[in-house]
Motif scaffolding. Structure first.
Motif, PDB file in Angstrom:
ATOM      1  N   LEU A   1       0.909  -1.088  -0.113  1.00  0.00           N
ATOM      2  CA  LEU A   1      -0.025   0.018   0.083  1.00  0.00           C
ATOM      3  C   LEU A   1       0.852   1.196  -0.135  1.00  0.00           C
ATOM      4  N   LEU A   2       2.027   1.263   0.541  1.00  0.00           N
ATOM      5  CA  LEU A   2       2.914   2.527   0.531  1.00  0.00           C
ATOM      6  C   LEU A   2       3.877   2.331  -0.620  1.00  0.00           C
ATOM      7  N   GLY A   3       3.694   1.567  -1.547  1.00  0.00           N
ATOM      8  CA  GLY A   3       4.423   1.618  -2.957  1.00  0.00           C
ATOM      9  C   GLY A   3       5.300   0.651  -3.323  1.00  0.00           C
ATOM     10  N   GLY A   4       5.928  -0.055  -2.083  1.00  0.00           N
ATOM     11  CA  GLY A   4       6.746  -1.416  -2.474  1.00  0.00           C
ATOM     12  C   GLY A   4       8.097  -0.771  -3.170  1.00  0.00           C
ATOM     13  N   PRO A   5       9.093  -2.066  -3.720  1.00  0.00           N
ATOM     14  CA  PRO A   5      10.150  -1.598  -3.980  1.00  0.00           C
ATOM     15  C   PRO A   5      10.179  -1.070  -5.462  1.00  0.00           C
ATOM     16  N   PHE A   6       9.231  -1.299  -6.158  1.00  0.00           N
ATOM     17  CA  PHE A   6       9.060  -0.752  -7.448  1.00  0.00           C
ATOM     18  C   PHE A   6       8.943   0.768  -7.485  1.00  0.00           C
ATOM     19  N   VAL A   7       8.168   1.065  -6.734  1.00  0.00           N
ATOM     20  CA  VAL A   7       7.789   2.492  -6.654  1.00  0.00           C
ATOM     21  C   VAL A   7       9.190   3.314  -6.030  1.00  0.00           C
ATOM     22  N   PHE A   8       9.652   2.631  -5.091  1.00  0.00           N
ATOM     23  CA  PHE A   8      11.132   3.067  -4.610  1.00  0.00           C
ATOM     24  C   PHE A   8      12.287   3.256  -5.759  1.00  0.00           C
ATOM     25  N   LEU A   9      12.341   2.241  -6.469  1.00  0.00           N
ATOM     26  CA  LEU A   9      13.084   2.289  -7.545  1.00  0.00           C
ATOM     27  C   LEU A   9      12.976   3.109  -8.565  1.00  0.00           C
ATOM     28  N   SER A  10      11.699   3.267  -8.932  1.00  0.00           N
ATOM     29  CA  SER A  10      11.362   4.286 -10.168  1.00  0.00           C
ATOM     30  C   SER A  10      11.562   5.833  -9.343  1.00  0.00           C
ATOM     31  N   SER A  11      11.597   6.014  -8.308  1.00  0.00           N
ATOM     32  CA  SER A  11      11.748   7.176  -7.451  1.00  0.00           C
ATOM     33  C   SER A  11      13.424   7.437  -7.662  1.00  0.00           C
TER      34      SER A  11
ATOM     35  N   LEU B   1      23.733  -2.353  -8.110  1.00  0.00           N
ATOM     36  CA  LEU B   1      23.546  -2.511  -6.670  1.00  0.00           C
ATOM     37  C   LEU B   1      22.394  -3.233  -6.460  1.00  0.00           C
ATOM     38  N   VAL B   2      21.549  -3.388  -7.100  1.00  0.00           N
ATOM     39  CA  VAL B   2      20.125  -4.214  -6.952  1.00  0.00           C
ATOM     40  C   VAL B   2      20.514  -5.675  -7.240  1.00  0.00           C
ATOM     41  N   MET B   3      21.180  -5.978  -8.410  1.00  0.00           N
ATOM     42  CA  MET B   3      21.611  -7.222  -8.280  1.00  0.00           C
ATOM     43  C   MET B   3      22.680  -7.853  -7.269  1.00  0.00           C
ATOM     44  N   TYR B   4      23.589  -7.069  -6.830  1.00  0.00           N
ATOM     45  CA  TYR B   4      24.564  -7.312  -5.678  1.00  0.00           C
ATOM     46  C   TYR B   4      23.757  -7.725  -4.684  1.00  0.00           C
ATOM     47  N   VAL B   5      22.598  -6.946  -4.202  1.00  0.00           N
ATOM     48  CA  VAL B   5      22.088  -7.104  -3.189  1.00  0.00           C
ATOM     49  C   VAL B   5      21.183  -8.361  -3.335  1.00  0.00           C
ATOM     50  N   ALA B   6      20.597  -8.790  -4.668  1.00  0.00           N
ATOM     51  CA  ALA B   6      20.014  -9.855  -4.853  1.00  0.00           C
ATOM     52  C   ALA B   6      20.903 -11.022  -4.619  1.00  0.00           C
ATOM     53  N   GLY B   7      22.010 -10.921  -4.889  1.00  0.00           N
ATOM     54  CA  GLY B   7      22.985 -12.225  -4.721  1.00  0.00           C
ATOM     55  C   GLY B   7      23.528 -12.365  -3.274  1.00  0.00           C
ATOM     56  N   VAL B   8      23.886 -10.968  -2.680  1.00  0.00           N
ATOM     57  CA  VAL B   8      24.248 -11.531  -1.512  1.00  0.00           C
ATOM     58  C   VAL B   8      23.259 -11.208  -0.207  1.00  0.00           C
ATOM     59  N   GLY B   9      22.094 -11.038  -0.494  1.00  0.00           N
ATOM     60  CA  GLY B   9      20.987 -10.978   0.417  1.00  0.00           C
ATOM     61  C   GLY B   9      20.701 -12.329   0.829  1.00  0.00           C
ATOM     62  N   PRO B  10      20.449 -13.381   0.217  1.00  0.00           N
ATOM     63  CA  PRO B  10      20.210 -14.661   0.604  1.00  0.00           C
ATOM     64  C   PRO B  10      21.407 -15.427   1.396  1.00  0.00           C
ATOM     65  N   LEU B  11      22.715 -14.879   1.002  1.00  0.00           N
ATOM     66  CA  LEU B  11      23.709 -15.398   1.856  1.00  0.00           C
ATOM     67  C   LEU B  11      23.961 -14.894   3.344  1.00  0.00           C
ATOM     68  N   LEU B  12      23.294 -13.397   3.636  1.00  0.00           N
ATOM     69  CA  LEU B  12      23.467 -12.797   4.514  1.00  0.00           C
ATOM     70  C   LEU B  12      22.228 -13.175   5.445  1.00  0.00           C
ATOM     71  N   GLY B  13      21.160 -13.336   4.687  1.00  0.00           N
ATOM     72  CA  GLY B  13      19.782 -13.884   5.321  1.00  0.00           C
ATOM     73  C   GLY B  13      20.040 -15.155   5.964  1.00  0.00           C
ATOM     74  N   GLY B  14      20.748 -16.137   5.227  1.00  0.00           N
ATOM     75  CA  GLY B  14      20.966 -17.405   6.080  1.00  0.00           C
ATOM     76  C   GLY B  14      21.732 -17.454   7.294  1.00  0.00           C
ATOM     77  N   LEU B  15      22.932 -16.610   7.081  1.00  0.00           N
ATOM     78  CA  LEU B  15      23.777 -16.340   8.592  1.00  0.00           C
ATOM     79  C   LEU B  15      22.799 -15.656   9.586  1.00  0.00           C
ATOM     80  N   LEU B  16      21.980 -14.851   9.185  1.00  0.00           N
ATOM     81  CA  LEU B  16      21.247 -14.217  10.341  1.00  0.00           C
ATOM     82  C   LEU B  16      20.231 -14.957  10.801  1.00  0.00           C
ATOM     83  N   VAL B  17      19.645 -15.997   9.972  1.00  0.00           N
ATOM     84  CA  VAL B  17      18.327 -17.012  10.504  1.00  0.00           C
ATOM     85  C   VAL B  17      19.275 -17.885  11.276  1.00  0.00           C
ATOM     86  N   LYS B  18      20.328 -18.308  11.135  1.00  0.00           N
ATOM     87  CA  LYS B  18      21.642 -19.300  11.682  1.00  0.00           C
ATOM     88  C   LYS B  18      21.716 -18.744  12.986  1.00  0.00           C
ATOM     89  N   THR B  19      22.094 -17.463  13.156  1.00  0.00           N
ATOM     90  CA  THR B  19      22.718 -16.838  14.403  1.00  0.00           C
ATOM     91  C   THR B  19      21.520 -16.382  15.290  1.00  0.00           C
TER      92      THR B  19
END
Length: 175
Positions: A48-58, A86-104
């Motif tokens: 409702l508040l825009g989502g990532p696509f509105v953020f990227l278009s801005s 940067l978006v592609m970098y976050v898409a690649g690194v995000g799951p790796l970092l997310g896995g570490l966060l979930v584990k710890t």
């Protein structure tokens, strides 16, 4: 359209705050092991508040405002490519970092970390220099909303019989 009316920085910051709020709602639901409706409410808030696509278009509109003119074409494409990288970098690194966060720390930590990142993004946009775009009209008029609303635009499209062209294009593309 919203960033043209209210300014690039405000819209990007508002959407980032909305994303952060939605992530906090999801993190709260995960932390306290609440109903799935908390996750639904978080995702609905983000949508409702825009989502990532509105953020990227801005972001892209903000970049294009700063790269105008005939000699700025190469600069604009380089900056757009940087944002995409940067978006592609976050898409690649995000799951790796997310896995570490979930584990710890647990599952909620992923959502809390995302909320923190969106809060930082909102702060960056609020501190950024204003866009050099022309100032918006002083007030939103009912005529502006009525003339540019989707149902009115569809009615205008049918009235001009341009819908036939869209049908022809659709038929040709499916053939």
């Amino acid at each position: 359209l919203a960033s043209d009316r209210f300014g690039r920085r405000r819209v990007a910051a508002a959407v980032a705050c909305g994303q952060g709020l939605g992530m906090l709602i999801v993190a709260t639901g995960a932390w306290f092991e609440l109903s799935w409706l908390w996750a639904l409410a978080g995702w609905a808030t983000m949508g409702l508040l825009g989502g990532p696509f509105v953020f990227l278009s801005s972001i892209f509109a903000y970049v294009s405002d700063w790269t105008r003119g005939a000699d700025a074409i190469g600069t604009r494409s380089a900056k757009f490519s940087t944002v995409d990288a940067l978006v592609m970098y976050v898409a690649g690194v995000g799951p790796l970092l997310g896995g570490l966060l979930v584990k710890t720390l647990g599952f909620y930590a992923v959502w809390a970390f995302c909320a923190l990142v969106y809060a930082i993004a909102a702060a960056i946009f609020l501190c950024a220099p204003p866009s050099p775009q022309p100032p918006p009209p002083s007030a939103l008029r009912c005529v502006d909303v009525c003339v540019s609303s989707t149902p009115v635009l569809i009615a205008r499209l049918f009235a001009r019989r341009e819908i036939l062209y869209l049908g022809y294009i659709s038929a040709i593309s499916q053939a």
